[in-house]
Scaffold this motif. Structure first.
Motif, PDB file in Angstrom:
ATOM      1  N   UNK A 195       0.782  -1.255  -0.138  1.00  0.00           N
ATOM      2  CA  UNK A 195      -0.021   0.028  -0.064  1.00  0.00           C
ATOM      3  C   UNK A 195       0.901   1.388   0.034  1.00  0.00           C
ATOM      4  N   UNK A 196       0.597   2.249  -0.780  1.00  0.00           N
ATOM      5  CA  UNK A 196       1.195   3.618  -0.988  1.00  0.00           C
ATOM      6  C   UNK A 196       2.522   3.242  -1.185  1.00  0.00           C
ATOM      7  N   UNK A 197       2.945   2.294  -1.983  1.00  0.00           N
ATOM      8  CA  UNK A 197       4.311   2.012  -2.715  1.00  0.00           C
ATOM      9  C   UNK A 197       5.179   1.318  -1.389  1.00  0.00           C
ATOM     10  N   UNK A 198       4.614   0.949  -0.214  1.00  0.00           N
ATOM     11  CA  UNK A 198       5.263  -0.129   0.586  1.00  0.00           C
ATOM     12  C   UNK A 198       4.851  -1.252   0.838  1.00  0.00           C
ATOM     13  N   UNK A 248      -8.801   1.513   9.275  1.00  0.00           N
ATOM     14  CA  UNK A 248      -8.272   2.248   8.290  1.00  0.00           C
ATOM     15  C   UNK A 248      -6.659   2.353   8.571  1.00  0.00           C
ATOM     16  N   UNK A 249      -5.962   2.262   7.433  1.00  0.00           N
ATOM     17  CA  UNK A 249      -4.565   2.145   7.590  1.00  0.00           C
ATOM     18  C   UNK A 249      -3.950   3.538   7.444  1.00  0.00           C
ATOM     19  N   UNK A 250      -2.805   3.765   8.513  1.00  0.00           N
ATOM     20  CA  UNK A 250      -2.130   5.010   8.419  1.00  0.00           C
ATOM     21  C   UNK A 250      -0.620   4.523   8.295  1.00  0.00           C
ATOM     22  N   UNK A 260       1.117   8.970   6.150  1.00  0.00           N
ATOM     23  CA  UNK A 260      -0.451   9.597   5.526  1.00  0.00           C
ATOM     24  C   UNK A 260      -1.164   8.338   5.689  1.00  0.00           C
ATOM     25  N   UNK A 261      -2.698   8.775   5.448  1.00  0.00           N
ATOM     26  CA  UNK A 261      -3.522   7.728   5.462  1.00  0.00           C
ATOM     27  C   UNK A 261      -3.454   6.981   4.042  1.00  0.00           C
ATOM     28  N   UNK A 262      -3.407   5.638   4.063  1.00  0.00           N
ATOM     29  CA  UNK A 262      -3.307   4.745   2.936  1.00  0.00           C
ATOM     30  C   UNK A 262      -4.619   4.764   2.256  1.00  0.00           C
ATOM     31  N   UNK A 263      -5.716   4.964   2.852  1.00  0.00           N
ATOM     32  CA  UNK A 263      -7.020   5.063   2.056  1.00  0.00           C
ATOM     33  C   UNK A 263      -7.288   3.381   2.031  1.00  0.00           C
ATOM     34  N   UNK A 264      -6.607   2.582   2.799  1.00  0.00           N
ATOM     35  CA  UNK A 264      -6.997   1.125   2.668  1.00  0.00           C
ATOM     36  C   UNK A 264      -7.660   0.725   3.973  1.00  0.00           C
ATOM     37  N   UNK A 265      -8.872   0.023   3.986  1.00  0.00           N
ATOM     38  CA  UNK A 265      -9.442  -0.580   5.062  1.00  0.00           C
ATOM     39  C   UNK A 265      -9.356  -2.061   5.173  1.00  0.00           C
ATOM     40  N   UNK A 266      -8.724  -2.367   6.368  1.00  0.00           N
ATOM     41  CA  UNK A 266      -8.367  -3.904   6.717  1.00  0.00           C
ATOM     42  C   UNK A 266      -9.415  -4.559   7.683  1.00  0.00           C
TER      43      UNK A 266
END
Length: 358
Positions: A195-198, A248-250, A260-266
């Motif tokens: 997520x977010x390049x990581x 929500x993923x930070x 940042x908030x990655x915009x992903x819900x896990x």
């Protein structure tokens, strides 16, 4: 990029679960990466692959997938079929459906046919790697002429697993379609969660149909916002997660240490040696709303799949849903509403009754 630890974990899981998966020249790659020609697993081991790295860097995606498919077809003893995305594998198999006559002829002649997006000097270098193989061409013709249900395992009878770079979100539909038809009988394994390049986690369970990922604490610093009805929820850390809840993923990732908030819900599905195991649920930004209803994409997708399930023989390949405001005057007097465009396999000429079920 995938950390070395992640790549080693991937190869260990693959070889433990599928003993012949790391045999030399027994992995075929179907992936277009013109800026970075390397395997989706992030570990560029050329001895594993029967497909030349140069093929993935062609300027045309269609040309790259066709050339990679040709090199995969010549290798009957494949153990692993690897794709950057499930949609890439789907598109390559569509190219096989429509062009298997030409691919078989290329195998007979040991050539790479000229095509748009394939420079002549590159074509010459790739063609030098081929030799005529009429026997293999005859096998390809025989299996394709029988139809395409389970075609992947019929073309490569020693294949053990299909590896895809992403198998959740919009790619889940392609995974489901592949499992039901072309890749029937084979496990689809998504090894990493990014997520977010990581890179954040690894999938330790390659034979399970729904991918879930062990979050690795030292790959990136993760915080989590509980998806609860709180006014101002505070972030929690890995050790504070609860099984069954959604977050929500930070993300704070290297390089740069940006937060940042990655915009992903896990969703937390369990724990493995005290580390949480998660499955991606949805993207926070992907919602539909023409009347303030705020429908998440995953909920809409489930409803659409149920509707398609009412049509005997139909399989949903992909869909697009747009709000009526995007269509302007063509939306008619019933605005606001949604327009849904679906790609189906196994069903044509829907009746009005079938359309109404959406």
């Amino acid at each position: 990029p995938v950390p070395t630890q992640g790549s080693l974990l991937y190869m260990d899981i693959l070889s433990t679960t599928f003993p012949q998966a790391l045999a030399p020249r027994c992995t075929a790659l179907l992936s277009w990466a013109p800026a970075c020609p390397r395997a989706p697993a992030g570990w560029p081991l050329p001895t594993l692959y029967c497909t030349p790295a140069e093929a993935s860097a062609l300027p045309s995606r269609a040309a790259a997938l066709r050339v990679q498919l040709l090199f995969a077809l010549r290798t009957r003893a494949l153990r692993v079929l690897e794709a950057g995305l499930a949609s890439e594998l789907h598109d390559a198999l569509v190219a096989l459906r429509t062009g298997w006559h030409g691919l078989a002829q290329d195998l007979v002649l040991g050539r790479v046919s000229p095509q748009p997006g394939l420079p002549e000097d590159t074509r010459g270098r790739l063609q030098a790697l081929l030799v005529p193989d009429a026997t293999r061409a005859a096998e390809v013709r025989t299996e394709c002429a029988r139809g395409f249900e389970g075609i992947v395992q019929r073309l490569w009878p020693q294949l053990e697993v299909v590896v895809v770079g992403t198998a959740h979100g919009a790619e889940q539909l392609y995974c489901d379609s592949l499992r039901q038809a072309d890749c029937k009988g084979l496990p689809l394994y998504c090894p990493f969660y990014q997520a977010a390049g990581a890179l954040l986690g690894v999938n330790l369970w390659p034979q399970e149909p729904a991918p879930r990922f062990l979050l690795c604490p030292d790959w990136a610093f993760c915080e989590f916002l509980p998806c609860a009805a709180e006014e101002e929820p505070r972030t929690v850390l890995l050790g504070e997660l609860w099984e069954g809840r959604e977050y929500g993923l930070v993300l704070t990732a290297r390089p740069g240490e940006y937060r940042c908030r990655a915009g992903e819900v896990l969703r937390v599905t369990g724990f493995h040696k005290q580390c949480p195991v998660v499955e991606p649920v949805r993207r926070e930004s992907q919602t539909l709303s023409v009347r303030g209803e705020s429908i998440p994409e995953d909920r809409f997708c489930r409803s659409l799949c149920r509707a398609v399930g009412m049509w005997p023989g139909a399989r949903l390949v992909d869909y697009v849903c747009v709000e009526s405001a995007l269509l302007g005057a063509s939306s008619g007097a019933c605005a606001p509403h949604y327009e849904v465009f679906v790609e189906l396999r196994g069903l044509r000429d829907l009746s009005e009754g079938q359309r109404y079920k959406v």
